[in-house]
Scaffold this active site. Sequence first.
Site, PDB file in Angstrom:
ATOM      1  N   ASP A 405       1.232  -1.118  -0.101  1.00 20.02           N
ATOM      2  CA  ASP A 405      -0.205   0.375  -0.113  1.00 20.02           C
ATOM      3  C   ASP A 405       0.866   1.571  -0.281  1.00 20.02           C
ATOM      4  O   ASP A 405       1.372   1.686   0.976  1.00 20.02           O
ATOM      5  CB  ASP A 405      -0.765  -0.517   1.640  1.00 20.02           C
ATOM      6  CG  ASP A 405      -1.327   1.226   1.259  1.00 20.02           C
ATOM      7  OD1 ASP A 405      -1.931   2.044   0.401  1.00 20.02           O
ATOM      8  OD2 ASP A 405      -2.659   1.139   2.558  1.00 20.02           O
ATOM      9  N   HIS A 406       1.063   1.416  -1.036  1.00 18.55           N
ATOM     10  CA  HIS A 406       1.793   2.927  -1.443  1.00 18.55           C
ATOM     11  C   HIS A 406       1.228   4.134   0.081  1.00 18.55           C
ATOM     12  O   HIS A 406       1.995   5.440  -0.088  1.00 18.55           O
ATOM     13  CB  HIS A 406       1.676   3.898  -2.492  1.00 18.55           C
ATOM     14  CG  HIS A 406       3.070   4.166  -3.268  1.00 18.55           C
ATOM     15  ND1 HIS A 406       4.160   3.922  -2.457  1.00 18.55           N
ATOM     16  CD2 HIS A 406       3.570   4.694  -4.220  1.00 18.55           C
ATOM     17  CE1 HIS A 406       5.051   4.996  -3.135  1.00 18.55           C
ATOM     18  NE2 HIS A 406       4.646   5.142  -4.157  1.00 18.55           N
ATOM     19  N   ARG A 407       0.092   4.222   0.252  1.00 17.47           N
ATOM     20  CA  ARG A 407       0.016   5.165   0.903  1.00 17.47           C
ATOM     21  C   ARG A 407       1.002   5.039   2.484  1.00 17.47           C
ATOM     22  O   ARG A 407       1.009   6.071   2.978  1.00 17.47           O
ATOM     23  CB  ARG A 407      -1.148   5.289   1.702  1.00 17.47           C
ATOM     24  CG  ARG A 407      -2.595   5.619   0.563  1.00 17.47           C
ATOM     25  CD  ARG A 407      -3.833   5.277   0.793  1.00 17.47           C
ATOM     26  NE  ARG A 407      -3.794   4.173   1.423  1.00 17.47           N
ATOM     27  CZ  ARG A 407      -5.315   3.272   2.111  1.00 17.47           C
ATOM     28  NH1 ARG A 407      -6.334   4.642   1.358  1.00 17.47           N
ATOM     29  NH2 ARG A 407      -5.332   2.044   2.070  1.00 17.47           N
TER      30      ARG A 407
END
Length: 433
Positions: A405-407
């Site tokens: 999850d790039h967040r």
Amino acid sequence: MSMKEITVPDIGDFDSVEIIEILVTVGDQIEAEDSLITVESDKASMEIPSSDAGIVKEIKVSIGDDIAQGGLILLLEASASKIAEPAPSEVTQEDLVSVETTKAPEPEKQAPAPAPTQKPSPTANVDEVTFSKSYASPSVRKFARELGVDLGAISGTGRKNRVLRDDVKGFVKSALSGGVSPTTQGTPLGITPLPEIDFSQFGNIETQALSKINKLTGQFLHRSWLTVPHVTQFDEADITEMEAFRKQMGKEMERDGIKITPLAFIIQAVVAALKEFPRFNSALDNSGENLILKSYYNVGVAVDTPDGLVVPVIRDADKKSLVQISQEIREFAGKARDKKLKPSDMQGGCFTISSLGGIGGTQFTPIVNTPEVAILGVSRSKMQPEWNGSEFEPRLMLPLSLSYDHRVIDGADGARFITYLGKMLSDIRRLLV
Ligand code: CAO
């Protein structure tokens, strides 16, 4: 017609609560028991109903006001159909809705993957987990239910992202104008729907109903695919020595009926990497503003069954030996295929591994098993020439695919995690340190 003052009834233990929503406007014709305002304490929110039927003449409160029992809400021109006297006791604890937005979600209580015994959704395609966790008042929940809308798919515009009645209406409007089903597509993306095609016009066909697990998996994966900005980092780990050791051990263990596959080593290496990079062992809370870091190491393993995919969880993998982990994988895989897994077997995961190594393929892009933030895909190892600085030598290389999850995870950390994992697998002595 007489003018009636509508006041706050007995609301239990709360001295004074804040008005966060006004649910009526001047001129509205309301019935007794219709909700007038929503109030919120620091723990819960509730709707205050009207004691009488009539027409709203004047609203005496504003959003943000504090109000207590007896406080004047509005003036009502009582109609002849006035119903019973106000019933303070009717504002019960059932009217309370937990305020989850500022509280961390409880990932361990969410099924990390579809459980075969999971309760089916009463409204087709509504995700019960996100629906129940959505921040909305009882009347908005009821309204959403009536329309078959998944509250979890709506971004609320109220305070603390509370979902308002207008948000539900807007969602449905947008879904209809974009041709997207409010329930099946999850977000109002305005995607053009697929046309209904009669495939039988091109040849013979057979229609097969999806299994319950297929449907649940579909919902989980769809939500993750739409809500998590995915990145997949690929790498290869040199497992030549690990395999030599595994084979040697395998012969010794065979006598006791124990089989150790590469997956058990990979689980141990993943635990080591999770310890080194704690952000990979976390979950984002529902507000998206806090990261919940876990200090336990439960690793989910995707298991392929005739009815679909399930993910049992090896709990406290950091405290288990290779043999124990191997036995648990076998046990879970057997139970999964016999449909004997319990929901609790599939809860509490921190990180998931999807191993297709026993089947084949070179690389793939696994979908993050939310609320986890990363997943490791493992493909089939292959002997290939590797340059050692002076010559090529045959090495057994294991393809790894890490989706995250790039967040929560930056690309650099994704690369660091997978490199570290590869180092652990290339030299399993490091797992002992
Ligand atoms: N490279 C080469 N060989 C591998 C390997 C790899 N990465 N991983 C496993 N193998 C070998 C095993 O050693 C075993 O070989 P032998 O029978 O010769 O000893 C063989 O492949 C079969 O292994 P397995 O699949 O039975 O066992 P496992 O521990 O690797 O996996 C389980 C167990 C339950 C994860 C697996 O059976 C399974 O269901 N995999 C599918 C998961 C899946 O569907 N993922 C997709 C999710 S996204 O849709």
